[in-house]
Motif scaffolding. Structure first.
Motif, mmCIF file in Angstrom:
data_model
loop_
_atom_site.group_PDB
_atom_site.id
_atom_site.type_symbol
_atom_site.label_atom_id
_atom_site.label_comp_id
_atom_site.label_asym_id
_atom_site.label_seq_id
_atom_site.Cartn_x
_atom_site.Cartn_y
_atom_site.Cartn_z
ATOM 1 N N LYS A 21 0.839 -1.005 0.063
ATOM 2 C CA LYS A 21 0.040 -0.083 -0.220
ATOM 3 C C LYS A 21 0.829 1.301 -0.124
ATOM 4 O O LYS A 21 0.746 2.153 -0.538
ATOM 5 C CB LYS A 21 -0.930 0.211 1.255
ATOM 6 C CG LYS A 21 -1.906 1.291 1.368
ATOM 7 C CD LYS A 21 -2.826 1.041 2.812
ATOM 8 C CE LYS A 21 -2.065 1.243 3.798
ATOM 9 N NZ LYS A 21 -2.977 1.273 4.934
ATOM 10 N N TYR A 22 1.837 1.014 0.633
ATOM 11 C CA TYR A 22 2.862 2.357 0.957
ATOM 12 C C TYR A 22 3.950 2.607 -0.287
ATOM 13 O O TYR A 22 4.134 3.506 -0.743
ATOM 14 C CB TYR A 22 3.499 2.400 2.255
ATOM 15 C CG TYR A 22 2.466 2.764 3.340
ATOM 16 C CD1 TYR A 22 2.106 4.020 3.648
ATOM 17 C CD2 TYR A 22 2.430 2.074 4.184
ATOM 18 C CE1 TYR A 22 1.277 4.545 4.343
ATOM 19 C CE2 TYR A 22 1.102 2.314 5.211
ATOM 20 C CZ TYR A 22 0.664 3.486 5.390
ATOM 21 O OH TYR A 22 -0.215 3.812 6.346
ATOM 22 N N ARG A 24 3.378 2.152 -3.251
ATOM 23 C CA ARG A 24 2.845 2.438 -4.413
ATOM 24 C C ARG A 24 2.979 3.979 -4.436
ATOM 25 O O ARG A 24 3.063 4.342 -5.339
ATOM 26 C CB ARG A 24 1.280 2.322 -4.244
ATOM 27 C CG ARG A 24 0.922 0.958 -4.778
ATOM 28 C CD ARG A 24 -0.571 0.643 -5.233
ATOM 29 N NE ARG A 24 -1.633 1.611 -4.439
ATOM 30 C CZ ARG A 24 -2.385 1.092 -3.346
ATOM 31 N NH1 ARG A 24 -2.159 -0.155 -3.127
ATOM 32 N NH2 ARG A 24 -3.117 2.048 -2.819
ATOM 33 N N TYR A 25 2.849 4.584 -3.406
ATOM 34 C CA TYR A 25 3.592 6.093 -3.356
ATOM 35 C C TYR A 25 4.760 6.222 -3.269
ATOM 36 O O TYR A 25 5.212 7.310 -3.926
ATOM 37 C CB TYR A 25 2.685 6.443 -1.971
ATOM 38 C CG TYR A 25 1.210 6.578 -1.789
ATOM 39 C CD1 TYR A 25 0.310 7.456 -2.481
ATOM 40 C CD2 TYR A 25 0.765 5.652 -1.136
ATOM 41 C CE1 TYR A 25 -0.991 7.441 -2.474
ATOM 42 C CE2 TYR A 25 -0.618 5.488 -0.875
ATOM 43 C CZ TYR A 25 -1.390 6.218 -1.663
ATOM 44 O OH TYR A 25 -2.678 5.995 -1.547
ATOM 45 N N ASN A 28 6.655 5.909 -6.992
ATOM 46 C CA ASN A 28 5.658 6.485 -8.561
ATOM 47 C C ASN A 28 6.667 6.848 -9.552
ATOM 48 O O ASN A 28 7.995 6.880 -9.254
ATOM 49 C CB ASN A 28 5.082 7.724 -7.584
ATOM 50 C CG ASN A 28 5.840 8.885 -7.062
ATOM 51 O OD1 ASN A 28 6.452 9.315 -7.852
ATOM 52 N ND2 ASN A 28 6.126 9.052 -5.793
ATOM 53 N N THR A 240 4.584 9.980 1.569
ATOM 54 C CA THR A 240 3.069 10.185 1.828
ATOM 55 C C THR A 240 2.738 10.357 3.334
ATOM 56 O O THR A 240 3.600 10.082 4.154
ATOM 57 C CB THR A 240 2.219 8.989 1.042
ATOM 58 O OG1 THR A 240 0.854 9.187 0.985
ATOM 59 C CG2 THR A 240 2.687 7.621 1.746
ATOM 60 N N GLN A 322 8.084 16.249 -0.790
ATOM 61 C CA GLN A 322 7.811 15.670 0.616
ATOM 62 C C GLN A 322 7.060 16.514 1.487
ATOM 63 O O GLN A 322 6.663 16.059 2.587
ATOM 64 C CB GLN A 322 9.055 14.864 1.062
ATOM 65 C CG GLN A 322 9.733 13.982 0.341
ATOM 66 C CD GLN A 322 10.864 13.518 0.622
ATOM 67 O OE1 GLN A 322 11.409 13.967 1.579
ATOM 68 N NE2 GLN A 322 11.586 12.581 -0.103
ATOM 69 N N ARG A 400 -0.582 17.757 -7.935
ATOM 70 C CA ARG A 400 -0.558 16.628 -7.055
ATOM 71 C C ARG A 400 -1.679 16.924 -5.732
ATOM 72 O O ARG A 400 -2.536 16.189 -5.484
ATOM 73 C CB ARG A 400 0.816 16.619 -6.340
ATOM 74 C CG ARG A 400 1.952 16.199 -7.007
ATOM 75 C CD ARG A 400 1.994 14.776 -7.462
ATOM 76 N NE ARG A 400 1.867 14.032 -6.419
ATOM 77 C CZ ARG A 400 2.076 12.607 -6.466
ATOM 78 N NH1 ARG A 400 2.323 12.080 -7.746
ATOM 79 N NH2 ARG A 400 2.143 11.839 -5.489
ATOM 80 N N MET A 404 -5.063 14.962 -4.735
ATOM 81 C CA MET A 404 -5.284 14.423 -3.343
ATOM 82 C C MET A 404 -6.729 15.013 -3.014
ATOM 83 O O MET A 404 -7.455 14.162 -2.343
ATOM 84 C CB MET A 404 -4.541 15.208 -2.500
ATOM 85 C CG MET A 404 -2.857 14.665 -2.484
ATOM 86 S SD MET A 404 -1.622 15.665 -1.556
ATOM 87 C CE MET A 404 -2.259 15.572 0.139
#
Length: 407
Positions: A21-22, A24-25, A28, A240, A322, A400, A404
């Protein structure tokens, strides 16, 4: 017994889903592009540096120290949870297979780390010693054996109550691993290598017999597992927002004078909120400081103008990217939604703060170059960095933020 065997499989599946899950971020397209750029540039200068070395370079000691540290640091993945010390403690005598799977899962995971580190060091080893790359497996196989040995010794240590003994053991194992790897890479006498190998066997037998009847320290196992996951969440938090990770908040009164630059007024509500959040939250303030310091060190030791510009652009991008989670940091607080101001000011205020931070970072890089008397590199990197930061703030970050807000 079947339920215990199924427990590892179920927890592994949950853990892998959480990691994916993390990832994927973290992985990227934009970051992959930056990583390819950084790895390509680093490999180019690494190879050029190797060409300057001669046979007097202590390559065996360099490899022994680096690989010795990697081999010695052998955390064990147990996937234990806080409630397990209540519900699974009575079943400890039936969980040998569960923990064995944890040890071997840790081995396969950490073997990839060894593979990557050794692959990076192989050009250095081949360039200095003249050995071909066919010696890769000659080096890799004993490292795998050492990793297994260290994992099992680490497991035995978890049954000892004395923390001081654990620290002494880590130092002792590190010295042993460094000495063995040095002897192996330097192709020393086989009698010396065999003597160290015998010590490894004796220590393994000693630890196995000493802990055979000892019970596990469940609180320590759970604490170590939480620390292991916390380390991953901190890395993921660079890319993220991680709800499970709470950033530390500090007063930092000495930075309060900076808030005087935020104009007092109705339309500055979000500007003040974002500025105060950035200053007090270690998650963002610490991240900005770390990235700036790392970039400043790279720039200080670089002398090629194009490399300096590349480092400047890379770290401006990483800092801007970030900082994005800061935009939603206070969204869970209801009073933020009650501000009697136009909500469009929120995005404008955030972009303004980000622009200021990136320009401050670019100016710090300029000062570093001025100290080195590299006027041309300083001027070029500052102008290009300032323009690039405007591109990041005006085009990339709004794109971005729009994504979101959709989710």
């Amino acid at each position: 017994m079947k339920q215990i065997n199924r427990l590892w499989r179920e927890r592994s599946q949950t853990y892998n889903q959480e990691i994916r899950k993390y990832l994927r971020y973290m992985l990227n397209d934009h970051l992959l592009f930056v990583m390819i750029f950084a790895i390509g540039g680093g490999a180019y200068y690494y190879n050029n540096w190797i060409d300057t070395l001669d046979q007097n370079f202590p390559v065996s000691w360099v490899m022994a120290i680096i690989l010795g540290i990697i081999v010695t640091i052998s955390p064990i993945q147990t996937l234990l949870k806080e409630a397990d010390q209540v519900f699974l403690l009575p079943l400890e005598h039936k969980m040998a297979n569960y923990f064995r799977k944890g040890i071997w899962t840790s081995f396969f995971t950490q073997s990839y780390q060894l593979l990557i580190i050794l692959a990076v060091l192989m050009p250095l080893y081949a360039g200095v010693t003249g050995e071909g790359f066919q010696s890769f497996f000659y080096l890799f196989i004993p490292l795998l054996i050492l990793k297994v040995w260290n994992l099992y010794i680490q497991w035995f240590l978890l049954k000892f109550q004395e923390k001081e003994f654990n620290q002494l053991d880590k130092i002792g194992r590190l010295l042993m691993n460094v000495i063995f790897i040095f002897l192996w890479t330097a192709k020393s006498s086989y009698w010396l290598v065999a003597a160290v190998a015998v010590v490894y066997v004796i220590l393994f037998i000693y630890y196995w017999n000493a802990t055979k009847n000892k019970l596990l320290k469940w609180d320590t196992l759970i604490e170590l597992e939480q620390q292991r996951m916390l380390l991953f969440y901190r890395v993921a938090n660079l890319f993220t927002d991680v709800p499970k990770l709470k950033g530390e908040v500090r007063r930092r009164k000495w930075l309060d004078p900076l808030l005087k630059f935020v104009s007092y007024g109705h339309n500055s509500s979000f500007q003040y909120l974002f500025s105060r959040t950035f200053i007090r939250n270690s998650e963002y303030f610490g991240l900005f400081c770390r990235l700036t310091i790392i970039a400043a060190v790279f720039i200080y030791f670089s002398h090629n103008m194009f490399v300096i510009i590349g480092i400047t652009l890379l770290f401006i991008y990483l800092t801007g990217f970030q900082m994005i989670p800061l935009f939603q940091k206070q969204d869970n607080k209801i009073w933020v939604h009650l501000y009697p101001v136009n909500h469009s000011l929120k995005k404008k205020s955030f972009l303004r703060l980000t622009q200021v931070l990136l320009l401050i970072q670019t100016f710090i890089f300029l000062v570093i170059l001025m100290v080195k008397h590299e006027w041309m590199s300083g001027g070029a990197s500052f102008i290009i960095g300032a323009v690039f930061s405007m591109f990041i703030v005006q085009l990339y970050i709004p794109m971005r933020l729009s994504k979101m807000e959709k989710y």
